[in-house]
Design a protein around this motif. Structure first.
Motif, PDB file in Angstrom:
ATOM      1  N   TRP A   1     -45.317   5.114   1.376  1.00  0.00           N
ATOM      2  CA  TRP A   1     -45.497   3.826   1.290  1.00  0.00           C
ATOM      3  C   TRP A   1     -47.101   3.471   1.412  1.00  0.00           C
ATOM      4  O   TRP A   1     -47.744   3.829   2.375  1.00  0.00           O
ATOM      5  N   ILE A   2     -47.831   2.823   0.584  1.00  0.00           N
ATOM      6  CA  ILE A   2     -48.899   2.268   0.932  1.00  0.00           C
ATOM      7  C   ILE A   2     -49.020   0.707   0.488  1.00  0.00           C
ATOM      8  O   ILE A   2     -48.185   0.176  -0.168  1.00  0.00           O
ATOM      9  N   THR A   3     -50.043   0.039   1.037  1.00  0.00           N
ATOM     10  CA  THR A   3     -50.535  -1.395   0.679  1.00  0.00           C
ATOM     11  C   THR A   3     -51.557  -1.608  -0.090  1.00  0.00           C
ATOM     12  O   THR A   3     -52.615  -1.110   0.282  1.00  0.00           O
ATOM     13  N   LEU A   4     -51.422  -2.132  -1.279  1.00  0.00           N
ATOM     14  CA  LEU A   4     -52.598  -2.644  -2.139  1.00  0.00           C
ATOM     15  C   LEU A   4     -52.641  -4.179  -1.832  1.00  0.00           C
ATOM     16  O   LEU A   4     -51.932  -5.117  -1.948  1.00  0.00           O
ATOM     17  N   ALA A   5     -53.976  -4.314  -1.815  1.00  0.00           N
ATOM     18  CA  ALA A   5     -54.592  -5.862  -1.499  1.00  0.00           C
ATOM     19  C   ALA A   5     -55.246  -6.270  -2.805  1.00  0.00           C
ATOM     20  O   ALA A   5     -55.744  -5.710  -3.604  1.00  0.00           O
ATOM     21  N   ALA A   6     -55.162  -7.584  -3.132  1.00  0.00           N
ATOM     22  CA  ALA A   6     -55.732  -8.355  -4.187  1.00  0.00           C
ATOM     23  C   ALA A   6     -57.215  -8.142  -4.307  1.00  0.00           C
ATOM     24  O   ALA A   6     -57.835  -8.209  -3.117  1.00  0.00           O
ATOM     25  N   ASN A   7     -57.763  -7.955  -5.398  1.00  0.00           N
ATOM     26  CA  ASN A   7     -59.357  -7.817  -5.487  1.00  0.00           C
ATOM     27  C   ASN A   7     -59.791  -9.295  -5.281  1.00  0.00           C
ATOM     28  O   ASN A   7     -61.020  -9.267  -5.009  1.00  0.00           O
ATOM     29  N   GLU A   8     -59.239 -10.244  -5.553  1.00  0.00           N
ATOM     30  CA  GLU A   8     -59.963 -11.552  -5.607  1.00  0.00           C
ATOM     31  C   GLU A   8     -60.211 -12.024  -4.085  1.00  0.00           C
ATOM     32  O   GLU A   8     -59.549 -11.891  -3.251  1.00  0.00           O
ATOM     33  N   LYS A   9     -61.461 -12.591  -4.012  1.00  0.00           N
ATOM     34  CA  LYS A   9     -62.014 -12.734  -2.598  1.00  0.00           C
ATOM     35  C   LYS A   9     -61.144 -14.014  -1.959  1.00  0.00           C
ATOM     36  O   LYS A   9     -61.146 -14.044  -0.854  1.00  0.00           O
TER      37      LYS A   9
ATOM     38  N   TYR B   1     -47.636  -4.528 -19.003  1.00  0.00           N
ATOM     39  CA  TYR B   1     -48.414  -5.904 -18.564  1.00  0.00           C
ATOM     40  C   TYR B   1     -49.405  -5.726 -17.514  1.00  0.00           C
ATOM     41  O   TYR B   1     -49.188  -5.638 -16.256  1.00  0.00           O
ATOM     42  N   ASP B   2     -50.604  -6.189 -17.822  1.00  0.00           N
ATOM     43  CA  ASP B   2     -51.760  -6.157 -16.997  1.00  0.00           C
ATOM     44  C   ASP B   2     -51.401  -7.339 -16.231  1.00  0.00           C
ATOM     45  O   ASP B   2     -51.661  -8.317 -16.823  1.00  0.00           O
ATOM     46  N   THR B   3     -51.597  -7.424 -14.862  1.00  0.00           N
ATOM     47  CA  THR B   3     -51.307  -8.526 -14.099  1.00  0.00           C
ATOM     48  C   THR B   3     -52.238  -8.458 -12.987  1.00  0.00           C
ATOM     49  O   THR B   3     -52.791  -7.226 -12.772  1.00  0.00           O
ATOM     50  N   SER B   4     -51.922  -9.288 -11.843  1.00  0.00           N
ATOM     51  CA  SER B   4     -52.927  -9.150 -10.670  1.00  0.00           C
ATOM     52  C   SER B   4     -51.810  -9.409  -9.485  1.00  0.00           C
ATOM     53  O   SER B   4     -50.681  -9.656  -9.793  1.00  0.00           O
ATOM     54  N   ILE B   5     -52.275  -8.606  -8.555  1.00  0.00           N
ATOM     55  CA  ILE B   5     -51.455  -8.756  -7.043  1.00  0.00           C
ATOM     56  C   ILE B   5     -50.976 -10.138  -6.731  1.00  0.00           C
ATOM     57  O   ILE B   5     -49.922 -10.170  -6.269  1.00  0.00           O
ATOM     58  N   ALA B   6     -52.002 -11.083  -6.768  1.00  0.00           N
ATOM     59  CA  ALA B   6     -51.669 -12.274  -6.642  1.00  0.00           C
ATOM     60  C   ALA B   6     -50.651 -12.975  -7.430  1.00  0.00           C
ATOM     61  O   ALA B   6     -49.789 -13.868  -7.130  1.00  0.00           O
ATOM     62  N   ALA B   7     -50.498 -12.588  -8.668  1.00  0.00           N
ATOM     63  CA  ALA B   7     -49.361 -13.150  -9.562  1.00  0.00           C
ATOM     64  C   ALA B   7     -48.106 -12.562  -9.105  1.00  0.00           C
ATOM     65  O   ALA B   7     -46.943 -13.096  -9.057  1.00  0.00           O
TER      66      ALA B   7
END
Length: 203
Positions: A97-105, A57-63
């Protein structure tokens, strides 16, 4: 018998033979796979594959930030910027552990990702002020309430791919940024001068 004519018995035999040939050709086409797909492993279906891992499932971090039970224990794939720093998971230093942030501005969503030390070694830059972190594509299992990590919402990475390397940004001197402050200072000085002038006239 006139020339060019077949006996009735021979004509019936010929029709029967043609029907048998057509039937044999149809059975052969049904049983023998098409050459275009016979050796194509991508078209084979694995009946032992579990339903909860059949698709990516290609999704977004915001989702994922507003995910419900539908995403729990599902295989997902997200792309985001690595920010902050890596934190050692456990005492063996085999996972981080790492933290990924959303690409959307317009989004500030993040997700915590557990990955191996080898996968974390692909990260060349961690995002912060003046620095854009490495952009990663992470595929793994999403847990809404992870039983392994005290109920934390996280993503257990299976495959980590670098999409874009991080980079540092040099601060540029912008004269226009000082214009509003200079105007406000000039107005303040002018008002202060008017105030002292009026006060001296009242004496």
């Amino acid at each position: 018998m006139r020339a060019g004519c077949f006996p009735v018995g021979a004509l019936g035999w010929l029709r029967g033979a043609l029907a048998a040939l057509v039937l044999a050709a149809a059975l052969t086409a049904t049983l023998v796979p098409s050459p275009a797909f016979a050796d194509d492993d991508e078209n084979l279906v694995n009946p032992q594959q579990r339903p909860d891992s059949s698709f990516i499932y290609d999704t977004s971090i915001a989702a994922l930030g507003s995910a419900d039970a539908y995403y729990d224990n599902q295989t997902v794939q997200v792309v985001g910027e690595v920010i902050g720093d890596s934190i050692r998971e456990g005492l063996d230093n085999r996972h981080k552990w790492i933290t990924l942030a959303a690409n959307e501005k317009d989004s500030t969503s993040t997700v915590s990702v557990s990955m191996t030390a080898e996968q974390a070694a692909k990260i060349d830059t961690y995002g912060k002020y003046g620095t854009t972190g490495t952009k990663l594509q992470v595929r793994g299992t999403f847990h809404l309430v992870c039983t392994e990590h005290e109920g934390l919402t996280d993503l257990h990475a299976d495959i980590v791919t670098v999409v874009e390397k991080g980079k540092h940004h040099e601060d540029e001197f912008d004269v226009n940024a000082f214009v509003p402050g200079a105007i406000a200072t000039a107005l303040g000085l002018a008002l202060m001068g008017v105030f002292y002038y009026l006060r001296e006239r009242q004496r």
